[in-house]
Scaffold this active site. Sequence first.
Site, PDB file in Angstrom:
ATOM      1  N   THR A  27       0.843  -1.196   0.000  1.00 16.36           N
ATOM      2  CA  THR A  27       0.000   0.000   0.000  1.00 16.36           C
ATOM      3  C   THR A  27       0.880   1.249   0.000  1.00 16.36           C
ATOM      4  O   THR A  27       1.768   1.391   0.839  1.00 16.36           O
ATOM      5  CB  THR A  27      -0.934  -0.012   1.225  1.00 16.36           C
ATOM      6  N   GLN A 100      -4.490  -7.101  -6.325  1.00  9.71           N
ATOM      7  CA  GLN A 100      -5.026  -7.608  -5.067  1.00  9.71           C
ATOM      8  C   GLN A 100      -6.322  -6.862  -4.742  1.00  9.71           C
ATOM      9  O   GLN A 100      -6.342  -5.629  -4.688  1.00  9.71           O
ATOM     10  CB  GLN A 100      -4.037  -7.432  -3.914  1.00  9.71           C
ATOM     11  N   HIS A 176      -7.811 -10.773  -1.121  1.00 12.32           N
ATOM     12  CA  HIS A 176      -7.127 -10.486   0.142  1.00 12.32           C
ATOM     13  C   HIS A 176      -7.949 -11.038   1.306  1.00 12.32           C
ATOM     14  O   HIS A 176      -8.929 -10.446   1.736  1.00 12.32           O
ATOM     15  CB  HIS A 176      -6.956  -8.973   0.281  1.00 12.32           C
ATOM     16  N   ASN A 179      -4.491 -10.313   7.071  1.00  7.46           N
ATOM     17  CA  ASN A 179      -4.108  -9.052   7.716  1.00  7.46           C
ATOM     18  C   ASN A 179      -5.230  -8.301   8.414  1.00  7.46           C
ATOM     19  O   ASN A 179      -5.203  -7.080   8.519  1.00  7.46           O
ATOM     20  CB  ASN A 179      -3.404  -8.137   6.707  1.00  7.46           C
ATOM     21  N   TYR A 181      -8.420  -7.831   7.600  1.00  7.69           N
ATOM     22  CA  TYR A 181      -9.443  -7.154   6.801  1.00  7.69           C
ATOM     23  C   TYR A 181     -10.716  -8.009   6.746  1.00  7.69           C
ATOM     24  O   TYR A 181     -10.809  -9.054   7.388  1.00  7.69           O
ATOM     25  CB  TYR A 181      -8.878  -6.782   5.430  1.00  7.69           C
ATOM     26  N   ARG A 228      -4.847 -14.770  -0.537  1.00  9.83           N
ATOM     27  CA  ARG A 228      -3.840 -14.510   0.494  1.00  9.83           C
ATOM     28  C   ARG A 228      -4.453 -14.739   1.872  1.00  9.83           C
ATOM     29  O   ARG A 228      -5.538 -14.255   2.164  1.00  9.83           O
ATOM     30  CB  ARG A 228      -3.342 -13.072   0.402  1.00  9.83           C
ATOM     31  N   ASN A 236      -3.733  -5.626  12.584  1.00 13.34           N
ATOM     32  CA  ASN A 236      -4.994  -4.893  12.732  1.00 13.34           C
ATOM     33  C   ASN A 236      -5.886  -5.456  13.839  1.00 13.34           C
ATOM     34  O   ASN A 236      -7.116  -5.465  13.728  1.00 13.34           O
ATOM     35  CB  ASN A 236      -5.746  -4.822  11.404  1.00 13.34           C
ATOM     36  N   GLY A 317       8.597  -7.845  -0.181  1.00 17.16           N
ATOM     37  CA  GLY A 317       7.792  -6.638  -0.071  1.00 17.16           C
ATOM     38  C   GLY A 317       8.619  -5.376  -0.123  1.00 17.16           C
ATOM     39  O   GLY A 317       8.975  -4.890  -1.197  1.00 17.16           O
ATOM     40  N   ARG A 318       8.953  -4.860   1.058  1.00 16.80           N
ATOM     41  CA  ARG A 318       9.622  -3.557   1.104  1.00 16.80           C
ATOM     42  C   ARG A 318      10.914  -3.463   0.295  1.00 16.80           C
ATOM     43  O   ARG A 318      11.229  -2.385  -0.222  1.00 16.80           O
ATOM     44  CB  ARG A 318       9.857  -3.131   2.557  1.00 16.80           C
TER      45      ARG A 318
END
Length: 364
Positions: A27, A100, A176, A179, A181, A228, A236, A317-318
Amino acid sequence: MTDKTLFEPYTLGPLTLPNRIVMAPLTRNRAGAGLVPSEHAATYYSQRASAGLLITEATQVSAQAQGYQDTPGLYTQAQIDGWRKVTDAVHDKGGRIFVQLWHVGRVSHVDLQPNGEAPVAPSAIRAATKTFVNNGFADVSEPRALALDELAGIVDDFRQAAANAIAAGFDGVEVHGANGYLLEQFIKDGANVRTDAYGGSIENRARLLLEVTAAVAKEIGADRMGVRISPVSPANGISCSAPQPQYDYIVDQLSALGIVYLHVVEGATGGPRDVAPFDFDALRSRFQNTYLANNGYDLDLANTHLNAGKADLFAFGRPFISNPDLVERLEQRAPLNALDPTTLYGGGAKGYIDYPTLEISSAN
């Protein structure tokens, strides 16, 4: 016999990936007016097209699905057209790209919701987390519980967004279900205390994810979709009292639906891999198609797990944020650019499309 490496081709459904390295969803909060991908998005993703597969930032399936400022959608024609510029740019570079799709559920704020309404959730339990809104971080708002007759609409929002993704030129979609959500909120009993067909038992709590998956697979083909999951991540403010039997069941069902890959966050999202006891090898053995492993991988750990048969593909990722040519850097064991954390969320070109490649660095 030679050792497998991350840099060999891999067949993923109808796609041939040139390597086993996947860019994880990240994101970046840079969507423009109408939550259309920004003018720089096509450049950002095409710069990273050497990845075996790109998975975009999480993209909402409806206006209600938004939980963070300036995240893109895929439910209007303008958004479809904006994403088409991205997919064209990636394909022009020889890349492959999935979008996603998410609904954040309770991880939202009234200022992001249509008409300032409360965010929705399986149950009216506020998440112990913050969101990015009004150019800063704020506590999420109190949610309301979704009525039973609203759930078919959620399923259809995912189905329609998947159809829109294909219209926008994507090679496939990732649902998704991780995480903290909405889909995971239904799965985990820390967020779901419903007493109807979508709460209580393992089967009931998995129902919405499986209905979404079946609808998307019917719409675009199971060989063009992944899911995922994050069995033990506390992201979260989510929790589950018995994750192993819950996810053993889910993975059995996802495997039966024939989706092309299972994307698993192993441990805490962006945190320790050993955050809680869990047998990820059991999920690997239960899933018949491609297993995509995520969380804390570097080149050596990924190659070790690849050769041990623990996974087929590996998400980074990062490192992809600050290294558009991450695949080449890993293959050459070259140094990685440092990440500028001040440019992660929001902004423009800085920290988005201006990180140097090895080619650029060596020319200077």
